[in-house]
Design a protein around this motif. Structure first.
Motif, PDB file in Angstrom:
ATOM      1  N   LYS A  94       0.918  -1.184   0.069  1.00  0.00           N
ATOM      2  CA  LYS A  94      -0.029  -0.034  -0.039  1.00  0.00           C
ATOM      3  C   LYS A  94       0.823   1.132   0.074  1.00  0.00           C
ATOM      4  O   LYS A  94       0.245   2.278   0.045  1.00  0.00           O
ATOM      5  CB  LYS A  94      -0.862   0.135   1.275  1.00  0.00           C
ATOM      6  N   GLY A  95       2.148   0.983   0.007  1.00  0.00           N
ATOM      7  CA  GLY A  95       3.059   2.225  -0.041  1.00  0.00           C
ATOM      8  C   GLY A  95       3.484   3.071   1.250  1.00  0.00           C
ATOM      9  O   GLY A  95       3.833   4.047   1.337  1.00  0.00           O
ATOM     10  N   TYR A  96       3.109   2.197   2.408  1.00  0.00           N
ATOM     11  CA  TYR A  96       3.635   2.460   3.679  1.00  0.00           C
ATOM     12  C   TYR A  96       5.021   1.761   4.171  1.00  0.00           C
ATOM     13  O   TYR A  96       5.214   0.568   3.797  1.00  0.00           O
ATOM     14  CB  TYR A  96       2.526   2.432   4.490  1.00  0.00           C
ATOM     15  N   PHE A  97       5.569   2.510   4.870  1.00  0.00           N
ATOM     16  CA  PHE A  97       6.709   1.966   5.704  1.00  0.00           C
ATOM     17  C   PHE A  97       6.120   1.276   6.832  1.00  0.00           C
ATOM     18  O   PHE A  97       5.518   1.806   7.476  1.00  0.00           O
ATOM     19  CB  PHE A  97       7.626   2.849   6.086  1.00  0.00           C
ATOM     20  N   THR A  98       6.287  -0.077   6.945  1.00  0.00           N
ATOM     21  CA  THR A  98       5.807  -0.640   8.236  1.00  0.00           C
ATOM     22  C   THR A  98       6.792  -0.975   9.322  1.00  0.00           C
ATOM     23  O   THR A  98       6.532  -0.881  10.554  1.00  0.00           O
ATOM     24  CB  THR A  98       5.282  -2.155   7.796  1.00  0.00           C
ATOM     25  N   LYS A  99       8.048  -0.584   8.982  1.00  0.00           N
ATOM     26  CA  LYS A  99       9.439  -0.672   9.847  1.00  0.00           C
ATOM     27  C   LYS A  99      10.461   0.241   9.444  1.00  0.00           C
ATOM     28  O   LYS A  99      10.686  -0.062   8.227  1.00  0.00           O
ATOM     29  CB  LYS A  99       9.674  -1.992  10.399  1.00  0.00           C
ATOM     30  N   PHE A 104       4.994   6.632   2.170  1.00  0.00           N
ATOM     31  CA  PHE A 104       6.289   7.461   2.226  1.00  0.00           C
ATOM     32  C   PHE A 104       6.453   8.332   1.047  1.00  0.00           C
ATOM     33  O   PHE A 104       7.339   9.201   0.865  1.00  0.00           O
ATOM     34  CB  PHE A 104       7.235   6.181   1.901  1.00  0.00           C
ATOM     35  N   THR A 105       5.478   8.111   0.123  1.00  0.00           N
ATOM     36  CA  THR A 105       5.470   9.346  -0.902  1.00  0.00           C
ATOM     37  C   THR A 105       5.523  10.797  -0.568  1.00  0.00           C
ATOM     38  O   THR A 105       5.837  11.712  -1.044  1.00  0.00           O
ATOM     39  CB  THR A 105       4.538   9.139  -2.080  1.00  0.00           C
ATOM     40  N   LYS A 106       4.832  10.821   0.921  1.00  0.00           N
ATOM     41  CA  LYS A 106       4.593  12.131   1.404  1.00  0.00           C
ATOM     42  C   LYS A 106       6.019  12.710   1.877  1.00  0.00           C
ATOM     43  O   LYS A 106       6.194  14.034   2.012  1.00  0.00           O
ATOM     44  CB  LYS A 106       3.993  12.118   2.844  1.00  0.00           C
ATOM     45  N   PHE A 107       7.003  12.101   2.127  1.00  0.00           N
ATOM     46  CA  PHE A 107       8.474  12.550   2.129  1.00  0.00           C
ATOM     47  C   PHE A 107       9.301  12.687   1.216  1.00  0.00           C
ATOM     48  O   PHE A 107      10.143  13.341   0.870  1.00  0.00           O
ATOM     49  CB  PHE A 107       9.160  11.637   2.979  1.00  0.00           C
ATOM     50  N   LEU A 108       8.733  12.546  -0.136  1.00  0.00           N
ATOM     51  CA  LEU A 108       9.666  12.492  -1.509  1.00  0.00           C
ATOM     52  C   LEU A 108       9.402  14.084  -1.949  1.00  0.00           C
ATOM     53  O   LEU A 108       8.637  14.689  -1.876  1.00  0.00           O
ATOM     54  CB  LEU A 108       8.970  11.580  -2.278  1.00  0.00           C
ATOM     55  N   HIS A 109      10.690  14.226  -2.700  1.00  0.00           N
ATOM     56  CA  HIS A 109      10.832  15.498  -3.445  1.00  0.00           C
ATOM     57  C   HIS A 109       9.817  15.267  -4.587  1.00  0.00           C
ATOM     58  O   HIS A 109       9.643  14.288  -5.335  1.00  0.00           O
ATOM     59  CB  HIS A 109      12.172  15.314  -4.179  1.00  0.00           C
ATOM     60  N   THR A 128       9.415   7.217  -8.654  1.00  0.00           N
ATOM     61  CA  THR A 128       9.503   6.433  -7.537  1.00  0.00           C
ATOM     62  C   THR A 128       8.241   5.531  -7.474  1.00  0.00           C
ATOM     63  O   THR A 128       8.430   4.181  -7.072  1.00  0.00           O
ATOM     64  CB  THR A 128       9.724   6.890  -6.127  1.00  0.00           C
ATOM     65  N   GLU A 129       7.026   6.042  -7.634  1.00  0.00           N
ATOM     66  CA  GLU A 129       5.971   5.208  -7.671  1.00  0.00           C
ATOM     67  C   GLU A 129       6.088   4.224  -8.872  1.00  0.00           C
ATOM     68  O   GLU A 129       5.302   2.948  -8.697  1.00  0.00           O
ATOM     69  CB  GLU A 129       4.453   6.407  -8.294  1.00  0.00           C
ATOM     70  N   LYS A 130       6.745   4.395 -10.105  1.00  0.00           N
ATOM     71  CA  LYS A 130       6.768   3.429 -10.892  1.00  0.00           C
ATOM     72  C   LYS A 130       7.780   2.392 -10.500  1.00  0.00           C
ATOM     73  O   LYS A 130       7.331   1.231 -10.669  1.00  0.00           O
ATOM     74  CB  LYS A 130       7.414   4.158 -12.177  1.00  0.00           C
ATOM     75  N   ARG A 181      15.130  11.359  -3.442  1.00  0.00           N
ATOM     76  CA  ARG A 181      15.368  12.334  -2.640  1.00  0.00           C
ATOM     77  C   ARG A 181      14.099  12.213  -1.290  1.00  0.00           C
ATOM     78  O   ARG A 181      12.890  12.289  -1.839  1.00  0.00           O
ATOM     79  CB  ARG A 181      15.226  13.776  -3.064  1.00  0.00           C
ATOM     80  N   TYR A 182      14.497  12.191  -0.088  1.00  0.00           N
ATOM     81  CA  TYR A 182      13.754  12.388   0.879  1.00  0.00           C
ATOM     82  C   TYR A 182      14.019  13.631   1.638  1.00  0.00           C
ATOM     83  O   TYR A 182      14.815  13.988   1.916  1.00  0.00           O
ATOM     84  CB  TYR A 182      14.001  11.224   1.911  1.00  0.00           C
TER      85      TYR A 182
END
Length: 233
Positions: free
Chosen positions: A102-107, A128-133, A140-142, A160-161
């Motif tokens: 789902k695109g979340y870091f779990t850990k 995690f896309t919320k932290f991307l440039h 990154t999504e691709k 980039r984060y």
């Protein structure tokens, strides 16, 4: 105890190898069962259970314990591996993360939190896309879509984060195969910000990480940094 089978002893006061006869007598203990915890060919440990009554192989409790031996060994090994992974995750100087489909870091590990300045809760609470440039979002999504579907592995993928202070850090990522019933992906990365900013014109260099990792042929290993494919901050 070298046996890989459940063994028992009656008449502890007459058992030569049992050294705590006085202790057993004080508590009225007359028998004992030795239960080995086995994983493969390795004995992980032994559990001793004492009884105030003589033990018989026909006893239902004895038979149940004997059937549980393989299961207990597997569980102990699994727990041991979990603890080893936890230590590795906690103390690794590299950036480590596990992501869900789902695109979340779990850990995420402490090194990742320290680099970006966020807590583990903050990094796992939103995608995690919320932290991307913004310029790295589509790329990154691709990349994530293909790796999370097990089409291929990520290899030196740079994006980039955003840190908590508002700066951006370039991270070069590699990923594992999809694993587990939840189809998670393990990713490990390195902060290559300084190489991006200072070494873009260098075709070859030495890369030394905190853990003593050494690599050469920088231009071949990180073409995104040399060509600028990861964008400029």
């Amino acid at each position: 105890m070298d046996s890989k089978e459940v063994v028992y002893w009656n008449q502890l006061d007459q058992t030569k190898d049992f050294l705590r006869k006085e202790w057993a007598s004080d508590f009225g203990l007359v028998a004992a069962i030795g239960i080995p915890f086995i994983s493969g060919d390795e004995i992980l440990g032994v559990c001793l259970l004492f009884s105030k009554e003589p033990i018989s192989e026909k006893n239902i409790s004895f038979r149940i314990l004997r059937e549980l031996v393989p299961f207990i060994g597997r569980e102990l090994r699994r727990k041991q591996q979990e603890e080893e992974l936890k230590l590795f995750f906690t103390y690794s100087p590299d950036i480590l993360a596990i992501s869900s489909p789902k695109g979340y870091f779990t850990k995420v590990n402490p090194a990742f939190c320290e680099l970006l300045g966020y807590s583990e809760k903050e990094l796992t609470y939103v995608p995690f896309t919320k932290f991307l440039h913004p310029d790295d979002l589509k790329r990154t999504e691709k990349e994530f879509d293909e790796t999370s579907k097990a089409e291929r592995l990520a290899e030196n993928f740079v994006n980039r984060y955003r840190t908590k202070s508002g700066d951006y850090r370039y991270i070069s990522w590699n990923s594992s195969d999809v694993f587990g019933p939840n189809k998670l992906v393990f990713a490990y990365g390195r902060d290559v910000t300084e190489f991006k900013k200072n070494g873009r014109t260098s075709g070859k260099c030495l890369l030394v990480g905190k853990s003593g990792w050494l690599g050469s042929g920088f231009g071949a290993e990180y073409p995104q940094l040399v060509t600028g494919d990861a964008g400029d901050s």
